[in-house]
Design a protein around this motif. Structure first.
Motif, mmCIF file in Angstrom:
data_model
loop_
_atom_site.group_PDB
_atom_site.id
_atom_site.type_symbol
_atom_site.label_atom_id
_atom_site.label_comp_id
_atom_site.label_asym_id
_atom_site.label_seq_id
_atom_site.Cartn_x
_atom_site.Cartn_y
_atom_site.Cartn_z
ATOM 1 N N ALA A 1 -11.720 -8.905 0.421
ATOM 2 C CA ALA A 1 -10.341 -8.887 -0.064
ATOM 3 C C ALA A 1 -9.459 -8.157 0.941
ATOM 4 O O ALA A 1 -9.825 -7.099 1.444
ATOM 5 C CB ALA A 1 -10.258 -8.207 -1.420
ATOM 6 N N VAL A 2 -8.274 -8.744 1.226
ATOM 7 C CA VAL A 2 -7.378 -8.138 2.210
ATOM 8 C C VAL A 2 -6.656 -6.938 1.616
ATOM 9 O O VAL A 2 -6.400 -5.943 2.280
ATOM 10 C CB VAL A 2 -6.377 -9.203 2.697
ATOM 11 C CG1 VAL A 2 -5.454 -8.625 3.724
ATOM 12 C CG2 VAL A 2 -7.125 -10.369 3.284
ATOM 13 N N ASN A 3 -6.319 -7.054 0.321
ATOM 14 C CA ASN A 3 -5.635 -5.963 -0.373
ATOM 15 C C ASN A 3 -6.673 -4.916 -0.774
ATOM 16 O O ASN A 3 -7.527 -5.154 -1.628
ATOM 17 C CB ASN A 3 -4.937 -6.554 -1.602
ATOM 18 C CG ASN A 3 -4.027 -5.579 -2.270
ATOM 19 O OD1 ASN A 3 -4.079 -4.391 -1.982
ATOM 20 N ND2 ASN A 3 -3.198 -6.070 -3.150
ATOM 21 N N ILE A 4 -6.607 -3.734 -0.135
ATOM 22 C CA ILE A 4 -7.650 -2.734 -0.365
ATOM 23 C C ILE A 4 -7.598 -2.195 -1.795
ATOM 24 O O ILE A 4 -8.632 -1.882 -2.392
ATOM 25 C CB ILE A 4 -7.506 -1.584 0.648
ATOM 26 C CG1 ILE A 4 -7.531 -2.139 2.067
ATOM 27 C CG2 ILE A 4 -8.624 -0.593 0.517
ATOM 28 C CD1 ILE A 4 -8.825 -2.724 2.463
ATOM 29 N N VAL A 5 -6.384 -2.128 -2.370
ATOM 30 C CA VAL A 5 -6.274 -1.636 -3.741
ATOM 31 C C VAL A 5 -7.037 -2.543 -4.697
ATOM 32 O O VAL A 5 -7.763 -2.084 -5.589
ATOM 33 C CB VAL A 5 -4.787 -1.534 -4.138
ATOM 34 C CG1 VAL A 5 -4.648 -1.072 -5.559
ATOM 35 C CG2 VAL A 5 -4.067 -0.576 -3.238
ATOM 36 N N THR A 6 -6.925 -3.859 -4.476
ATOM 37 C CA THR A 6 -7.662 -4.803 -5.319
ATOM 38 C C THR A 6 -9.163 -4.613 -5.179
ATOM 39 O O THR A 6 -9.907 -4.638 -6.171
ATOM 40 C CB THR A 6 -7.291 -6.235 -4.931
ATOM 41 O OG1 THR A 6 -5.905 -6.391 -5.126
ATOM 42 C CG2 THR A 6 -8.030 -7.233 -5.766
ATOM 43 N N SER A 7 -9.627 -4.404 -3.919
ATOM 44 C CA SER A 7 -11.072 -4.250 -3.755
ATOM 45 C C SER A 7 -11.561 -2.962 -4.406
ATOM 46 O O SER A 7 -12.675 -2.921 -4.917
ATOM 47 C CB SER A 7 -11.440 -4.295 -2.285
ATOM 48 O OG SER A 7 -10.946 -3.179 -1.628
ATOM 49 N N VAL A 8 -10.711 -1.902 -4.417
ATOM 50 C CA VAL A 8 -11.132 -0.675 -5.107
ATOM 51 C C VAL A 8 -11.166 -0.901 -6.607
ATOM 52 O O VAL A 8 -12.107 -0.499 -7.287
ATOM 53 C CB VAL A 8 -10.200 0.502 -4.745
ATOM 54 C CG1 VAL A 8 -10.513 1.707 -5.580
ATOM 55 C CG2 VAL A 8 -10.343 0.855 -3.300
ATOM 56 N N VAL A 9 -10.127 -1.593 -7.142
ATOM 57 C CA VAL A 9 -10.046 -1.764 -8.594
ATOM 58 C C VAL A 9 -11.202 -2.616 -9.103
ATOM 59 O O VAL A 9 -11.825 -2.294 -10.118
ATOM 60 C CB VAL A 9 -8.689 -2.398 -8.982
ATOM 61 C CG1 VAL A 9 -8.702 -2.862 -10.410
ATOM 62 C CG2 VAL A 9 -7.587 -1.404 -8.811
ATOM 63 N N LEU A 10 -11.515 -3.719 -8.422
ATOM 64 C CA LEU A 10 -12.452 -4.668 -8.997
ATOM 65 C C LEU A 10 -13.838 -4.636 -8.378
ATOM 66 O O LEU A 10 -14.766 -5.196 -8.943
ATOM 67 C CB LEU A 10 -11.906 -6.090 -8.877
ATOM 68 C CG LEU A 10 -10.833 -6.398 -9.887
ATOM 69 C CD1 LEU A 10 -10.359 -7.801 -9.715
ATOM 70 C CD2 LEU A 10 -11.352 -6.213 -11.277
ATOM 71 N N ASN A 11 -14.011 -4.049 -7.198
ATOM 72 C CA ASN A 11 -15.346 -4.071 -6.617
ATOM 73 C C ASN A 11 -15.998 -2.692 -6.634
ATOM 74 O O ASN A 11 -17.049 -2.502 -7.233
ATOM 75 C CB ASN A 11 -15.246 -4.595 -5.186
ATOM 76 C CG ASN A 11 -16.560 -5.141 -4.710
ATOM 77 O OD1 ASN A 11 -17.531 -4.413 -4.711
ATOM 78 N ND2 ASN A 11 -16.599 -6.396 -4.346
ATOM 79 N N TYR A 12 -15.338 -1.721 -5.973
ATOM 80 C CA TYR A 12 -15.952 -0.390 -5.923
ATOM 81 C C TYR A 12 -15.923 0.291 -7.283
ATOM 82 O O TYR A 12 -16.819 1.041 -7.637
ATOM 83 C CB TYR A 12 -15.236 0.468 -4.890
ATOM 84 C CG TYR A 12 -15.376 -0.019 -3.483
ATOM 85 C CD1 TYR A 12 -16.592 0.040 -2.845
ATOM 86 C CD2 TYR A 12 -14.311 -0.545 -2.801
ATOM 87 C CE1 TYR A 12 -16.738 -0.408 -1.559
ATOM 88 C CE2 TYR A 12 -14.434 -0.993 -1.509
ATOM 89 C CZ TYR A 12 -15.663 -0.925 -0.891
ATOM 90 O OH TYR A 12 -15.798 -1.368 0.379
ATOM 91 N N ARG A 13 -14.835 0.059 -8.033
ATOM 92 C CA ARG A 13 -14.702 0.689 -9.347
ATOM 93 C C ARG A 13 -14.564 -0.347 -10.451
ATOM 94 O O ARG A 13 -13.785 -0.191 -11.381
ATOM 95 C CB ARG A 13 -13.475 1.606 -9.366
ATOM 96 C CG ARG A 13 -13.660 2.831 -8.525
ATOM 97 C CD ARG A 13 -12.396 3.612 -8.449
ATOM 98 N NE ARG A 13 -12.596 4.771 -7.592
ATOM 99 C CZ ARG A 13 -12.889 5.963 -8.061
ATOM 100 N NH1 ARG A 13 -12.976 6.178 -9.345
ATOM 101 N NH2 ARG A 13 -13.069 6.966 -7.242
ATOM 102 N N GLY A 14 -15.318 -1.445 -10.371
ATOM 103 C CA GLY A 14 -15.180 -2.511 -11.346
ATOM 104 C C GLY A 14 -15.587 -2.105 -12.741
ATOM 105 O O GLY A 14 -14.969 -2.506 -13.719
ATOM 106 N N PHE A 15 -16.601 -1.254 -12.816
ATOM 107 C CA PHE A 15 -17.070 -0.810 -14.130
ATOM 108 C C PHE A 15 -15.995 0.027 -14.820
ATOM 109 O O PHE A 15 -15.787 -0.090 -16.032
ATOM 110 C CB PHE A 15 -18.344 0.002 -13.931
ATOM 111 C CG PHE A 15 -19.181 0.117 -15.155
ATOM 112 C CD1 PHE A 15 -19.684 -1.007 -15.763
ATOM 113 C CD2 PHE A 15 -19.467 1.339 -15.699
ATOM 114 C CE1 PHE A 15 -20.452 -0.912 -16.900
ATOM 115 C CE2 PHE A 15 -20.230 1.446 -16.827
ATOM 116 C CZ PHE A 15 -20.716 0.320 -17.427
#
Lengths: 224, 78, 119
Positions: A47-61
């Motif tokens: 994902a290019v948008n880092i905020v999105t990758s934090v919200v849904l991948n690193y902190r998806g739970f």
């Protein structure tokens, strides 16, 4: 008397906060964990948008828990206001022609704009939460402009449950394939294109439908 | 920089005015102003995602929910 | 002047938090108390974003080539605040529905009167 006591209390808190803020200068570089996400985010999630990758991948739970809180708050609102339904006045004043036509013209466009925002959540600023809120404001407009055409509450409930179900099922599929909950099992693709970033667009669509249905249901419950 | 000064001053003035008004509808409108200026400040702080969320939720939906609640209760503070 | 221009965002967010706390402590009307809680919410969100800011930084989105990752602002507070705002509005709606219910039960929104009926 009450005002003087509360002003004194606020003054004490203010002095404490000023001393605490002395060690946090404004604008200095104090990022620690975020550096890893910024440098490796595109490689690891796509994902290019880092905020999105934090919200849904690193902190998806974490996001799943947040959506659950939203669900419980909407449920509590329904329970608290249950049985207090005013009888809808039959002589409810119809909206004027300009408002009615404008609302019928604008409502699909607002829905389209909300959908655009949450589908492109991994490329541009925006995402499921913002798109869901825009969709809910479109439903608010339709409630105000054309009150005859209200959508039944059951459809909101079904949409909202489907959104939550898609989120959990994607997480469970990731658990069986990748070994942990919400692992990114689809191909990452080329960054900066629409079909990239694996499961992130699917999850954001689910979150967008869920948040939109939930907020529209809250407004419905409050008006009714 | 002057623009940021003006915005912060306007935001705090809106918050103070919202606490003074006796008519709750005026307070709610002042609260919407505070949320809108907060979203502009989020944009200046390089957080466009948060700015969008605050503009669509804080300034639009919160105001609507408050107005519905005031319509179902009493409008003037005694 | 230099002090002021360095800390203008801190002044904004803590001013908002203190005004909200003052409203919660002194006002008698229930809906006004909920407005104060909303101010505290906005102020705390603004403070979290302010902590993650870097002077002259850019938003954490690689939308075009040539962006320097060294000068990007912190993405973690932004992700946290994004979820906080949505939770905030739903909890606010729950509080307002409780206020509506209290109004139907007691016929007033004045907190002193509600308490006198209780005790």
């Amino acid at each position: 008397m009450r005002k003087i006591i509360s002003l004194i209390l606020l003054g004490i808190v203010c002095v404490g906060i000023i001393f605490a803020l002395y060690s946090i200068p404004f604008g200095k570089d104090k990022i620690k964990v975020g550096k890893h996400y910024i440098y490796n985010g595109i490689k690891e999630t796509g994902a290019v948008n880092i905020v999105t990758s934090v919200v849904l991948n690193y902190r998806g739970f974490d996001t799943l828990g947040e959506v659950t809180i939203l669900f419980i708050a909407a449920l509590g609102l329904g329970v608290v206001l249950y049985g207090k339904k005013k009888k809808r006045k039959e002589g409810l004043e119809p909206a004027s022609l300009v408002l009615y036509t404008g609302c019928r013209f604008l409502f699909p466009l607002i829905l389209l704009f909300g959908a655009y925002i949450f589908i492109h959540g991994h490329l541009t600023p925006g995402g499921g939460f913002q798109g869901g809120a825009i969709i809910a404001s479109g439903f608010l407009l339709s409630y105000l402009g054309c009150p005859r055409k209200w959508i039944s509450k059951e459809r909101f409930n079904i949409t909202e449950s489907l959104g939550g179900l898609v989120f959990v099922i994607m997480g469970l599929i990731g658990l069986t394939i990748g070994g942990y909950f919400l692992s990114n099992f689809l191909p990452k693709g080329i960054a900066n294109t629409l079909f990239s970033a694996g499961i992130i667009p699917i999850l954001y669509c689910a979150v967008g439908f869920k948040v939109g249905a939930e907020l529209a249901g809250i407004i419905y419950n409050m008006i009714e | 920089m002057i623009f940021v000064f003006l915005l912060v001053f306007l935001m705090l003035a809106g918050a103070i005015v919202a606490s003074i008004f006796k008519d709750l509808m005026n307070s709610v409108i002042a609260m919407a102003l505070v949320s809108l200026i907060a979203s502009i400040l989020f944009y200046f702080l390089q957080a466009p995602d948060v700015a969008m969320a605050e503009a669509s939720i804080g300034a639009a939906l919160t105001t609507a929910i408050f107005i519905i609640a005031i319509r179902r209760t009493k409008r003037h503070e005694e | 002047m230099n002090f002021l221009s360095n800390n203008i965002y801190y002044i904004g967010c803590f001013g908002l938090i203190f005004i909200g706390l003052y409203i919660v402590l002194t006002k008698k009307n229930l809906i006004k108390v909920i407005i104060g809680i909303n101010f505290i919410d906005t102020g705390v969100n603004l403070f979290l974003i302010t902590i993650g800011y870097i002077r002259g930084g850019t938003a954490p989105i690689f939308s075009r080539p040539g962006l320097n990752p060294e000068r990007m602002v912190d993405p973690i507070p932004q992700a946290l605040v994004l979820t906080t705002i949505v939770i905030g509005v739903s909890v606010l709606a729950l509080a307002l529905s409780l206020a509506i219910r209290l109004y139907h039960h007691y016929g007033t929104l004045n907190l002193r009167k509600i308490r006198e009926l209780k005790w």
